[in-house]
Design an enzyme around this catalytic site. Structure first.
Site, PDB file in Angstrom:
ATOM      1  N   ASN A   1      65.870  38.059 -65.214  1.00  0.00           N
ATOM      2  CA  ASN A   1      66.541  36.528 -66.109  1.00  0.00           C
ATOM      3  C   ASN A   1      67.281  36.988 -66.208  1.00  0.00           C
ATOM      4  O   ASN A   1      68.506  37.106 -65.461  1.00  0.00           O
ATOM      5  CB  ASN A   1      65.315  36.766 -68.045  1.00  0.00           C
ATOM      6  CG  ASN A   1      65.925  38.700 -68.422  1.00  0.00           C
ATOM      7  OD1 ASN A   1      66.878  38.646 -68.219  1.00  0.00           O
ATOM      8  ND2 ASN A   1      65.442  39.505 -68.556  1.00  0.00           N
TER       9      ASN A   1
ATOM     10  N   ASP B   1      59.152  40.636 -70.097  1.00  0.00           N
ATOM     11  CA  ASP B   1      57.486  40.813 -71.158  1.00  0.00           C
ATOM     12  C   ASP B   1      56.494  41.126 -69.892  1.00  0.00           C
ATOM     13  O   ASP B   1      55.340  41.348 -70.787  1.00  0.00           O
ATOM     14  CB  ASP B   1      57.139  39.155 -71.934  1.00  0.00           C
ATOM     15  CG  ASP B   1      58.670  39.554 -73.193  1.00  0.00           C
ATOM     16  OD1 ASP B   1      58.714  41.135 -74.257  1.00  0.00           O
ATOM     17  OD2 ASP B   1      59.193  38.460 -73.770  1.00  0.00           O
TER      18      ASP B   1
ATOM     19  N   ASP C   1      56.026  48.047 -74.645  1.00  0.00           N
ATOM     20  CA  ASP C   1      58.078  47.197 -75.067  1.00  0.00           C
ATOM     21  C   ASP C   1      58.329  48.985 -75.255  1.00  0.00           C
ATOM     22  O   ASP C   1      57.930  49.583 -75.993  1.00  0.00           O
ATOM     23  CB  ASP C   1      56.675  46.202 -76.075  1.00  0.00           C
ATOM     24  CG  ASP C   1      58.069  46.228 -77.085  1.00  0.00           C
ATOM     25  OD1 ASP C   1      58.902  47.305 -77.741  1.00  0.00           O
ATOM     26  OD2 ASP C   1      58.138  45.208 -78.016  1.00  0.00           O
TER      27      ASP C   1
ATOM     28  N   LYS D   1      57.966  45.615 -84.821  1.00  0.00           N
ATOM     29  CA  LYS D   1      58.422  46.685 -84.019  1.00  0.00           C
ATOM     30  C   LYS D   1      58.757  48.404 -84.673  1.00  0.00           C
ATOM     31  O   LYS D   1      58.515  49.780 -83.894  1.00  0.00           O
ATOM     32  CB  LYS D   1      59.708  46.302 -83.248  1.00  0.00           C
ATOM     33  CG  LYS D   1      59.091  44.580 -81.985  1.00  0.00           C
ATOM     34  CD  LYS D   1      60.292  44.762 -81.125  1.00  0.00           C
ATOM     35  CE  LYS D   1      59.840  43.583 -79.749  1.00  0.00           C
ATOM     36  NZ  LYS D   1      60.132  43.270 -78.626  1.00  0.00           N
TER      37      LYS D   1
HETATM   38  N1  CTP Z   1      62.483  45.028 -75.828  1.00  0.00           N
HETATM   39  C1  CTP Z   1      61.674  46.297 -74.982  1.00  0.00           C
HETATM   40  N2  CTP Z   1      60.866  46.199 -74.521  1.00  0.00           N
HETATM   41  C2  CTP Z   1      59.882  44.969 -74.160  1.00  0.00           C
HETATM   42  C3  CTP Z   1      60.114  43.742 -74.823  1.00  0.00           C
HETATM   43  C4  CTP Z   1      61.305  43.645 -76.009  1.00  0.00           C
HETATM   44  O1  CTP Z   1      62.068  47.593 -75.243  1.00  0.00           O
HETATM   45  N3  CTP Z   1      59.303  45.019 -73.351  1.00  0.00           N
HETATM   46  C5  CTP Z   1      63.385  44.872 -76.310  1.00  0.00           C
HETATM   47  C6  CTP Z   1      64.630  44.588 -76.142  1.00  0.00           C
HETATM   48  O2  CTP Z   1      65.655  45.393 -75.659  1.00  0.00           O
HETATM   49  C7  CTP Z   1      65.374  44.193 -77.653  1.00  0.00           C
HETATM   50  C8  CTP Z   1      64.106  43.686 -78.501  1.00  0.00           C
HETATM   51  O3  CTP Z   1      63.181  44.127 -77.764  1.00  0.00           O
HETATM   52  O4  CTP Z   1      65.595  44.600 -78.428  1.00  0.00           O
HETATM   53  C9  CTP Z   1      63.372  42.010 -78.438  1.00  0.00           C
HETATM   54  O5  CTP Z   1      63.731  41.403 -77.358  1.00  0.00           O
HETATM   55  P1  CTP Z   1      63.156  40.058 -77.206  1.00  0.00           P
HETATM   56  O6  CTP Z   1      63.258  39.690 -76.120  1.00  0.00           O
HETATM   57  O7  CTP Z   1      64.121  39.142 -77.722  1.00  0.00           O
HETATM   58  O8  CTP Z   1      61.537  40.459 -77.710  1.00  0.00           O
HETATM   59  P2  CTP Z   1      60.188  40.305 -77.770  1.00  0.00           P
HETATM   60  O9  CTP Z   1      59.369  41.387 -77.491  1.00  0.00           O
HETATM   61  O10 CTP Z   1      60.606  39.285 -75.978  1.00  0.00           O
HETATM   62  O11 CTP Z   1      59.563  39.361 -77.984  1.00  0.00           O
HETATM   63  P3  CTP Z   1      59.848  37.391 -78.198  1.00  0.00           P
HETATM   64  O12 CTP Z   1      58.431  36.991 -77.063  1.00  0.00           O
HETATM   65  O13 CTP Z   1      58.609  37.432 -79.660  1.00  0.00           O
HETATM   66  O14 CTP Z   1      60.443  37.019 -78.983  1.00  0.00           O
END
Ligand code: CTP
Length: 397
Positions: free
Chosen positions: A208, A276, A304, A341
């Site tokens: 990304n 993700d 996550d 979370k």
């Molecule tokens: N994060 C994480 N591990 C993952 C995904 C996200 O630790 N597998 C953490 C990121 O570092 C950030 C927070 O979660 O602090 C939110 O990340 P974000 O990408 O905004 O959220 P998502 O979990 O991807 O949620 P969504 O798909 O609903 O946007």
């Protein structure tokens, strides 16, 4: 700023050794005492007399000098310091450090010390870029060695590129950060940063646009307040800050493992843009074009990391901070994300392309906590980082 601090300065044998004379002067201007050590090679570049005159201290030169050993053994010499600085750190000195050699005074002191070590690498660009040096660098940062520089520019050998020793003011800043007596002294903070790379096959990956700028700035700000920072970073665009312990990872699963390995911590800040999903049917060898059709990628959900750490039943860090990158309904989505979370704070930002935030130098954030949503004006990522670090210091006080 450095009043009362004792710095053991190991001067390696490189053309930048002349800058170390100025470094001694500036360190002393800040109130530090400098105990200089010259390697044999360094004596080809600067004389013991000029070093000793500037430091107003004895210069230590040889491991087997009996007078030195009687006056102050090498173990004592390295223990008496508050910080060990190696400037210039040559490719050879870095290799010795990474390999654990102890065959002269400098390398023995580096092995015997229980204090933090800061190195300012300096060498020809090809030597810097050589895989052996890069391997040694990774080993050293993994061992908790702090690194400042090198800078990019024209070099004494006529080439151009990274390898020039950091300038003296930069080294002084890194010394200050390493010795910081800030409000987070004695606290351990984990920071995740950068993107993750999820392999499709050995040569292709899904990534990304995260540059790692916000996470890097946060780690720098936290270290500046005296925290011991473990910086777990995916493949980012920028070098990690000086004064932190760096753990490099590629994938989300490696990042989770690195974070779990770094616990316990007083606080953890999750600024990484973690993928993700990973490719469940990633190939072990390079995928080839075939006449039978296009490849079909299957995805599996990544762990996550933020949620896993937030929901730990034992050993959870006292303060867990997440980020929420959103493109619409920022506050509502971020608030829901915080609840889902289980983190204490969430720093929400709008990453719609028109904001230029993702990969840019500025950020406009809203901090969501039990106290509600607090929107900050748009400011530099460094300023956002300093403000978050201050708030973390207040929360842990
Ligand atoms: N994060 C994480 N591990 C993952 C995904 C996200 O630790 N597998 C953490 C990121 O570092 C950030 C927070 O979660 O602090 C939110 O990340 P974000 O990408 O905004 O959220 P998502 O979990 O991807 O949620 P969504 O798909 O609903 O946007």
């Amino acid at each position: 700023m450095l009043a009362g601090k004792r710095i053991l300065l190991i001067i390696g044998g490189g053309i930048a050794a002349f800058k170390s004379l100025d470094l001694i002067r500036r360190l002393r201007d800040q109130g530090a005492t400098v105990t200089p050590v010259l390697t044999k090679a360094a004596e080809e570049f600067v004389t013991p007399l000029s070093v000793s005159a500037l430091a107003a201290e004895k210069v230590y030169r040889d491991l087997f000098d009996l007078t030195d050993e009687a006056e102050m053994g090498h173990i004592e010499l390295s223990r008496a310091a508050d910080l060990v600085v190696v400037a210039p750190a040559t490719a050879d000195l870095m290799a010795k450090m990474a390999g654990g050699h102890a065959n002269d005074l400098a390398s023995t002191l580096l092995m015997a010390t229980d204090k933090r070590v800061l190195i300012a690498p300096s060498m020809n660009v090809r030597m810097w870029e050589h895989p052996a040096t890069q391997r040694n660098l990774a080993t050293l940062t993994g061992d908790g060695v702090l690194v400042v520089g090198p800078d990019e520019g024209a070099m004494a050998c006529g080439e151009f590129g990274p390898g020039r020793m950091a300038e003296v003011p930069q080294i002084i800043d890194a010394v200050g950060a390493a010795l910081a007596d800030g409000p987070l002294k004695g606290r351990h903070v984990i920071v995740t940063s950068g993107p993750t790379h999820e392999p499709i096959d050995p040569v292709r990956y899904i990534a990304n646009r995260s540059s790692g700028a916000q996470g890097t700035a946060l780690a720098r700000a936290l270290a500046g307040l005296g925290a011991h920072v473990t910086f777990v970073t995916g493949p980012a665009d920028m070098p990690p800050p000086a004064g932190v312990k760096v753990v490099r990872v590629q994938t989300a699963r490696q990042m989770l493992e690195a974070v779990q390995g770094a616990l316990p911590a007083d606080a953890a800040v999750f600024a990484a843009a973690v993928a993700d999903w990973r490719v469940a049917n990633a190939a072990d060898s390079k995928m080839k074009k075939t006449k039978t059709g296009l490849p079909v990628l299957e995805f599996a959900e990544n762990p996550d990391i933020l949620a896993t750490v937030s929901q730990m039943e034992t050993g959870r860090p006292g303060l867990v901070v997440g980020f929420a990158a959103e493109t619409d309904d920022v506050i509502a989505h971020a608030t829901a994300k915080r609840d889902r979370k289980g983190c204490d704070w969430i720093v929400a930002n709008d990453v719609s392309p028109e904001t230029g935030i993702m990969g840019g130098s500025e950020n406009a954030v809203t901090l969501i906590s039990d106290a509600g949503a607090d929107s900050w004006p748009r400011m530099g990522k460094d300023q956002v980082a300093n403000r978050i670090a201050q708030l973390i210091a207040e929360a842990l006080a």
